[in-house]
Design an enzyme around this catalytic site. Structure first.
Site, PDB file in Angstrom:
ATOM      1  CG  ASP A  44      -1.736   1.234   1.369  1.00 13.49           C
ATOM      2  OD1 ASP A  44      -2.596   1.488   0.508  1.00 13.49           O
ATOM      3  OD2 ASP A  44      -1.523   1.974   2.348  1.00 13.49           O
ATOM      4  CD  GLU A 116      -3.359  -1.673  -1.336  1.00 14.45           C
ATOM      5  OE1 GLU A 116      -3.681  -0.507  -1.606  1.00 14.45           O
ATOM      6  OE2 GLU A 116      -3.572  -2.204  -0.223  1.00 14.45           O
TER       7      GLU A 116
END
Length: 223
Positions: A44, A116
């Site tokens: 992320d 992610e």
């Protein structure tokens, strides 16, 4: 049939040097204790950095606020899930039986987190340049699609309310359903007694955004 290494090379643009990190990125907590959450945390941040750098270069005349709007629109869980879905990530997921039966393989929450996590695994395996190249290739069309920075529906609704001397929007979760790995939130947004709208999403934020968009469309249609 392609191997995991072949598929990862096609997806990320770089052949894996070591598979364990990617295998962990594809593993849900219902399947094994070594699952994707830590890699998702890392990925992320890598995605955010790469995207911020890219937008800074691509739109040199835009303000910080406009760049933030672009960034927020491009790194949402739903966008990550769309990219994962388009590239067949679900076929490689390792899920427990109950999670699979509950539809986790098509959950925006799960697919977005796994996308992610794969970026995090690539970063650890090959470094930032490889992660940057992968993100730019996978997100390419989305970055170029918007000539103007998108306005987030919640911000746009708040601005509408202020411009029309109305109370600020109020959001309330009216229902939460589904298993922990694939929740569904139903949110109602109201502007005083003027109008309201209800929407559902896989996260509270997603449901609020959808509700704001629905109410703004209704208000603008009636303006």
């Amino acid at each position: 049939m392609s191997t995991l290494a072949d598929w990862l090379g096609d997806l990320l643009g770089t052949a894996p040097a070591a598979l364990p990190g990617y295998e962990r990125a594809l593993t849900h907590g219902s399947h094994a204790p070594d699952h994707y959450e830590r890699l998702e945390f890392l990925g992320d941040r890598v995605l955010g950095l790469v995207m911020a750098e890219w937008l800074y270069e691509r739109w040199p005349a835009e303000s910080e606020g406009a760049l933030s709007k672009r960034l927020n629109a491009l790194v949402t869980g739903s966008v990550c899930a769309e990219i994962a879905r388009a590239h067949g990530v679900a076929a490689w997921l390792k899920l427990g039986k109950q999670a699979r039966d509950d539809g986790a393989a098509d959950s925006d929450n799960v697919l977005g987190d796994v996308m992610e996590a794969l970026i995090g695994a690539l970063y650890l395996d090959h470094g930032l340049p490889a992660a940057r190249d992968a993100v730019r290739r996978l997100w390419g069309d989305r970055v170029e699609a918007a000539v103007r920075a998108p306005q987030h529906p919640k911000s746009a609704l708040q601005e509408w309310a202020a411009a029309h001397n109305r109370r600020l929007p109020d959001y309330a979760v009216i229902e939460r359903a589904g298993p922990p790995h694939a929740p569904r939130f139903t949110v109602q947004v109201t502007i005083g007694k003027l109008a309201d709208a209800v929407a559902t999403g896989s996260s509270k934020q997603e449901a609020e955004t959808a509700a704001a968009a629905a109410l703004l469309a209704r208000l603008e249609a009636g303006a």
